[in-house]
Design a protein around this motif. Structure first.
Motif, PDB file in Angstrom:
ATOM      1  N   THR A  27       0.771  -1.310   0.159  1.00  0.00           N
ATOM      2  CA  THR A  27      -0.074  -0.072   0.053  1.00  0.00           C
ATOM      3  C   THR A  27       0.766   1.143   0.049  1.00  0.00           C
ATOM      4  O   THR A  27       0.289   2.365  -0.067  1.00  0.00           O
ATOM      5  N   GLY A  28       2.128   1.213   0.156  1.00  0.00           N
ATOM      6  CA  GLY A  28       3.025   2.320   0.475  1.00  0.00           C
ATOM      7  C   GLY A  28       3.286   2.481   1.805  1.00  0.00           C
ATOM      8  O   GLY A  28       4.341   3.235   2.082  1.00  0.00           O
ATOM      9  N   LYS A  29       2.501   2.186   2.844  1.00  0.00           N
ATOM     10  CA  LYS A  29       2.782   2.015   4.123  1.00  0.00           C
ATOM     11  C   LYS A  29       3.369   0.897   4.683  1.00  0.00           C
ATOM     12  O   LYS A  29       3.075  -0.240   4.226  1.00  0.00           O
ATOM     13  N   PRO A  30       4.133   0.773   5.605  1.00  0.00           N
ATOM     14  CA  PRO A  30       4.600  -0.677   6.051  1.00  0.00           C
ATOM     15  C   PRO A  30       3.710  -1.588   6.471  1.00  0.00           C
ATOM     16  O   PRO A  30       2.531  -1.093   7.415  1.00  0.00           O
ATOM     17  N   ALA A  31       3.518  -2.899   5.905  1.00  0.00           N
ATOM     18  CA  ALA A  31       2.433  -3.754   6.270  1.00  0.00           C
ATOM     19  C   ALA A  31       3.132  -5.040   6.170  1.00  0.00           C
ATOM     20  O   ALA A  31       4.233  -5.290   5.256  1.00  0.00           O
ATOM     21  N   ARG A  32       2.842  -5.977   7.121  1.00  0.00           N
ATOM     22  CA  ARG A  32       3.240  -7.294   7.232  1.00  0.00           C
ATOM     23  C   ARG A  32       2.586  -8.376   5.948  1.00  0.00           C
ATOM     24  O   ARG A  32       1.338  -8.557   6.283  1.00  0.00           O
ATOM     25  N   LEU A  33       3.259  -8.765   5.281  1.00  0.00           N
ATOM     26  CA  LEU A  33       2.768  -9.761   4.121  1.00  0.00           C
ATOM     27  C   LEU A  33       3.309 -11.243   4.245  1.00  0.00           C
ATOM     28  O   LEU A  33       4.566 -11.584   4.842  1.00  0.00           O
ATOM     29  N   LEU A  34       2.685 -12.102   3.755  1.00  0.00           N
ATOM     30  CA  LEU A  34       3.582 -13.534   3.601  1.00  0.00           C
ATOM     31  C   LEU A  34       4.765 -13.326   2.677  1.00  0.00           C
ATOM     32  O   LEU A  34       4.337 -12.578   1.677  1.00  0.00           O
ATOM     33  N   LYS A  35       5.779 -14.093   3.012  1.00  0.00           N
ATOM     34  CA  LYS A  35       6.785 -13.977   2.464  1.00  0.00           C
ATOM     35  C   LYS A  35       6.837 -14.928   1.213  1.00  0.00           C
ATOM     36  O   LYS A  35       6.701 -16.127   1.422  1.00  0.00           O
ATOM     37  N   THR A  36       6.826 -14.416  -0.112  1.00  0.00           N
ATOM     38  CA  THR A  36       6.436 -15.420  -1.278  1.00  0.00           C
ATOM     39  C   THR A  36       7.677 -14.861  -2.309  1.00  0.00           C
ATOM     40  O   THR A  36       8.375 -13.909  -2.170  1.00  0.00           O
ATOM     41  N   ARG A  37       7.660 -15.460  -3.579  1.00  0.00           N
ATOM     42  CA  ARG A  37       8.657 -15.159  -4.545  1.00  0.00           C
ATOM     43  C   ARG A  37       8.404 -13.585  -4.830  1.00  0.00           C
ATOM     44  O   ARG A  37       8.913 -12.876  -5.523  1.00  0.00           O
ATOM     45  N   TRP A  38       7.134 -13.069  -4.857  1.00  0.00           N
ATOM     46  CA  TRP A  38       6.662 -11.886  -5.141  1.00  0.00           C
ATOM     47  C   TRP A  38       7.168 -10.780  -4.355  1.00  0.00           C
ATOM     48  O   TRP A  38       7.765  -9.810  -4.866  1.00  0.00           O
ATOM     49  N   THR A  39       7.155 -11.071  -2.977  1.00  0.00           N
ATOM     50  CA  THR A  39       7.750 -10.108  -1.976  1.00  0.00           C
ATOM     51  C   THR A  39       9.248  -9.939  -2.234  1.00  0.00           C
ATOM     52  O   THR A  39       9.818  -9.030  -1.916  1.00  0.00           O
ATOM     53  N   GLU A  40       9.597 -11.169  -2.450  1.00  0.00           N
ATOM     54  CA  GLU A  40      11.355 -11.427  -2.586  1.00  0.00           C
ATOM     55  C   GLU A  40      11.741 -10.370  -3.714  1.00  0.00           C
ATOM     56  O   GLU A  40      12.674  -9.994  -3.702  1.00  0.00           O
ATOM     57  N   ALA A  41      10.935 -10.562  -4.747  1.00  0.00           N
ATOM     58  CA  ALA A  41      11.179  -9.834  -6.040  1.00  0.00           C
ATOM     59  C   ALA A  41      11.428  -8.347  -5.775  1.00  0.00           C
ATOM     60  O   ALA A  41      12.290  -7.516  -6.295  1.00  0.00           O
ATOM     61  N   THR A  70       3.522 -20.246  -4.479  1.00  0.00           N
ATOM     62  CA  THR A  70       4.825 -19.824  -4.163  1.00  0.00           C
ATOM     63  C   THR A  70       4.727 -18.142  -4.828  1.00  0.00           C
ATOM     64  O   THR A  70       5.765 -17.529  -4.498  1.00  0.00           O
ATOM     65  N   VAL A  71       3.673 -17.831  -5.350  1.00  0.00           N
ATOM     66  CA  VAL A  71       3.566 -16.372  -5.765  1.00  0.00           C
ATOM     67  C   VAL A  71       2.301 -15.799  -5.219  1.00  0.00           C
ATOM     68  O   VAL A  71       1.222 -15.833  -5.723  1.00  0.00           O
ATOM     69  N   VAL A  72       2.013 -15.355  -3.984  1.00  0.00           N
ATOM     70  CA  VAL A  72       0.945 -14.943  -3.289  1.00  0.00           C
ATOM     71  C   VAL A  72       1.192 -13.479  -2.657  1.00  0.00           C
ATOM     72  O   VAL A  72       2.354 -12.993  -2.418  1.00  0.00           O
ATOM     73  N   SER A  73       0.146 -12.632  -2.803  1.00  0.00           N
ATOM     74  CA  SER A  73       0.210 -11.453  -2.365  1.00  0.00           C
ATOM     75  C   SER A  73      -0.832 -11.097  -1.166  1.00  0.00           C
ATOM     76  O   SER A  73      -2.041 -10.839  -1.606  1.00  0.00           O
ATOM     77  N   MET A  74      -0.334 -11.450   0.077  1.00  0.00           N
ATOM     78  CA  MET A  74      -1.334 -11.551   1.109  1.00  0.00           C
ATOM     79  C   MET A  74      -0.896 -10.912   2.407  1.00  0.00           C
ATOM     80  O   MET A  74      -0.020 -11.300   3.019  1.00  0.00           O
ATOM     81  N   PRO A  75      -1.464 -10.018   3.006  1.00  0.00           N
ATOM     82  CA  PRO A  75      -1.273  -9.684   4.410  1.00  0.00           C
ATOM     83  C   PRO A  75      -1.465 -10.524   5.468  1.00  0.00           C
ATOM     84  O   PRO A  75      -2.547 -11.105   5.251  1.00  0.00           O
ATOM     85  N   VAL A  76      -0.514 -10.979   6.232  1.00  0.00           N
ATOM     86  CA  VAL A  76      -0.831 -11.719   7.368  1.00  0.00           C
ATOM     87  C   VAL A  76       0.428 -11.723   8.502  1.00  0.00           C
ATOM     88  O   VAL A  76       1.442 -11.215   7.977  1.00  0.00           O
ATOM     89  N   GLY A  77       0.061 -11.995   9.708  1.00  0.00           N
ATOM     90  CA  GLY A  77       0.949 -11.871  10.887  1.00  0.00           C
ATOM     91  C   GLY A  77       1.684 -13.077  11.029  1.00  0.00           C
ATOM     92  O   GLY A  77       1.759 -14.091  10.268  1.00  0.00           O
ATOM     93  N   GLN A  78       2.639 -12.933  12.066  1.00  0.00           N
ATOM     94  CA  GLN A  78       3.439 -13.886  12.318  1.00  0.00           C
ATOM     95  C   GLN A  78       2.804 -15.142  12.833  1.00  0.00           C
ATOM     96  O   GLN A  78       3.281 -16.243  12.847  1.00  0.00           O
ATOM     97  N   ILE A  79       1.714 -14.973  13.349  1.00  0.00           N
ATOM     98  CA  ILE A  79       0.658 -16.142  13.609  1.00  0.00           C
ATOM     99  C   ILE A  79       0.538 -17.110  12.660  1.00  0.00           C
ATOM    100  O   ILE A  79       0.105 -18.130  12.659  1.00  0.00           O
ATOM    101  N   VAL A  80       1.016 -16.834  11.380  1.00  0.00           N
ATOM    102  CA  VAL A  80       0.846 -17.607  10.454  1.00  0.00           C
ATOM    103  C   VAL A  80       1.326 -19.201  10.733  1.00  0.00           C
ATOM    104  O   VAL A  80       0.833 -20.134  10.120  1.00  0.00           O
ATOM    105  N   GLY A  81       2.376 -19.007  11.495  1.00  0.00           N
ATOM    106  CA  GLY A  81       3.190 -20.329  11.809  1.00  0.00           C
ATOM    107  C   GLY A  81       2.225 -21.309  12.496  1.00  0.00           C
ATOM    108  O   GLY A  81       2.332 -22.526  12.495  1.00  0.00           O
ATOM    109  N   ARG A  82       0.886 -20.738  13.071  1.00  0.00           N
ATOM    110  CA  ARG A  82       0.220 -21.544  13.955  1.00  0.00           C
ATOM    111  C   ARG A  82      -1.061 -21.831  12.969  1.00  0.00           C
ATOM    112  O   ARG A  82      -1.912 -22.781  13.391  1.00  0.00           O
TER     113      ARG A  82
END
Lengths: 367, 367
Positions: free
Chosen positions: B280-294, B327-339
């Motif tokens: 969005t232009g502001k800091p947001a936590r997303l799932l790390k995928t090949r899209w965010t890595e790019a 492997t290419v997803v653009s989705m806001p999600v928190g660290q709780i994704v591990g659970r």
């Protein structure tokens, strides 16, 4: 507040306090917790020996522990002179230029330049273990993960359990497989070397991963009884606190010239920290000051790998310490710094941990 | 688990569930929490109206709320066509090049290109408020801080309390001064727009700052009953959960084609997120995928300011969604994704929050 950890370590309160100050460590132990003395500042084993003798005389027979720093990957070994040759000129020049710009004067000539912290060289850390095992210590912790398996076995041969810090569940599992007896789940908000997963997520994750085999302590963001209650609710059987002791009266007793540092900590809010590689080469959370800001400027070089970065900045730390300027401080501290609003005696901190914990539990208890 | 929040909002459990899915929101409300429907995806007020009518019919008379996104600083206004002209060619080329490199095909021609999310333009958010206030909503929340004071007054005139998210204690104080009724303390570990202070530190800080005047909810890192207990121990009177609902059966009902995204979330660990401005232009936590890595590669341009960055990436999100590649997803999600280890019905999540909470409280209670 009593948990299984208390029986395991022979303590009254499941509060483990890590500190480089023997005065703080002894006060924590006397108050019913386990004071854990950080050894990384002792380049000289004889100095550690003297301080542990002091601990034996000043803990009133209560248990205490020590903390060594042995990185899992063995860093370059060598004398500080050999290692110093590996530091690029660009980095030395940046440090000199920055100290001048920040108004930090050179040290008076009569002051000894210390060699920099060598405590994380395996050779030095092993000498710490040798010395410590001659004292009645109840815990050896490693701030950088599992110690080598032979060191763990050496501790076990002396009946001393080994604790290791973990920033991820898979690290915790590896520690336990290596023979570690207690895992400290250290969240992102912690001071010093720290990972990226926050305590709220990390503590239950590590409790689920290894909590059936070893006690799990929570570290990171803890400085009040409410936070101890939260840590135990998350599945920890105790807490590990480091930063909070920096703003104690006893800390200043060991560490002379801490006035500017303590003043800076008391002023800082929870936003005033930064996670950076400039202290040791590994990501560590520090108080944000004009010194850390200089390292994120456009002209700053990338930090060097461990152990070179600390060798580079150690003389600067000495100059910064001597300058006694609260705006130029180099100090690892966690986000809990926002709650460090005055310098207290250790006994007062410990008393609030207990009463705050009891209040929090009462709030959660129906009826 | 009952707290003062329950009386305030007419709910049985102090669990507020934010979600863009009406099926999830309704299920949370039916299970005794407060489902809060995210409105930012509705560019068209008539579509929101239809969905809120559906909510009225499917919540069994239980309370629900809505969430708008009104940034404190008014972003550039304008149609998507006007705004689109402000996006540099370099950025468009990077997106095209990256999608090709990631193997994301263009959309079939018959698929409508959506205009991108305009919900955070004040004009659009105000139309959401207008529509929502015609329904029996029990809460309007703003994911980006205090709404404008006249919007707060408009809600109050309809008897609807206003909640605002805060990542710092000073923001919480400002919200309350602006007339906000409920503050959500959102820690670093949270998904979506998030600050740098972790929940363990932030929640007690905000509870101390404003908890005597307004209810404080804890958000960030919560997905189990233990974590609810920790949040209440820290001083919150309820929790706000967002990420955890993404891996529910009801989410897939609203959001067709979510298989790849849910598969990616279920696979991810708590380390597999990244806090970035690329959404969005502001800091947001997303799932790390090949899209965010790019976007963190050396050739990636710096993200644009809000609202331009989302206009830039929205067509890419549509292509990514259609490609259905975990492997290419653009989705806001928190660290709780591990659970989030499998896709569950909402009722199962809610039931665990209650039983897990009760177990945690029992562990803390002596005797």
């Amino acid at each position: 507040m009593r948990t299984s950890l208390c029986d395991r370590l022979g303590i009254d309160l499941p509060i483990v306090g890590f500190t480089p100050s023997e005065h703080v460590a002894a006060a924590i132990s006397r108050a019913g917790g386990l004071g854990v003395l950080g050894c990384v500042r002792f380049n000289d084993a004889a100095e550690l020996e003297r301080v542990l003798c002091w601990m034996d005389e000043n803990t009133g027979g209560k248990p205490y522990g020590v903390d060594i720093v042995m990185p899992a990957k063995i860093p370059a070994e060598g004398t500080s002179v050999d290692l110093a040759k590996m530091i690029p000129d660009e980095h030395r020049q940046f440090v000199d230029r920055t100290l001048t710009a920040l108004g930090v004067p050179p040290l008076p000539e009569e002051v000894d330049e210390r060699a920099g912290v060598l405590g994380w060289l395996h050779s030095v850390a092993r000498s710490h273990v040798e010395v410590a095992l001659k004292h009645p210590i109840r815990l050896i912790a490693n701030a950088l993960g599992s110690p080598p398996v032979d060191v763990i076995e050496q501790c076990h041969a002396h009946g001393v359990p080994v604790a290791a810090l973990a920033g991820k569940a898979e690290h915790a599992v590896r520690h336990v497989e290596n023979g570690v007896d207690i895992v400290v789940a250290q969240g992102y908000e912690a001071g010093g070397h720290t990972g990226e997963i926050a305590s709220m997520v990390l503590v239950p994750e590590i409790a689920d991963a290894v909590g059936d085999r070893v006690p799990v302590l929570a570290a990171g963001g803890i400085g009040s009884g409410r936070q101890v209650a939260a840590a135990l609710a998350l599945g920890a059987v105790g807490v590990w606190m480091g930063s909070f002791w920096l703003a104690t009266e006893e800390y200043a007793q060991t560490m002379s010239g801490s006035e500017a540092m303590q003043e800076a900590l008391v002023k800082a809010g929870s936003s005033d920290t930064v996670r950076t590689r400039i202290y040791t080469g590994k990501p560590a959370r520090l108080l944000k000051t004009r010194w850390t800001e200089a390292w994120s400027a456009a002209d700053a070089p990338a930090p060097l790998p461990m152990p070179l970065q600390n060798l580079l900045v150690s003389p600067a730390h000495n100059r910064i310490h001597a300058a006694n300027d609260p705006t130029v401080v180099s100090m690892p501290v966690g986000q809990i710094v926002g709650r460090m609003d005055r310098v207290r005696p250790v006994s007062e901190v410990m008393a609030e941990l207990v009463t705050g914990y009891e209040e929090a539990v009462r709030r959660l208890t129906p009826g």
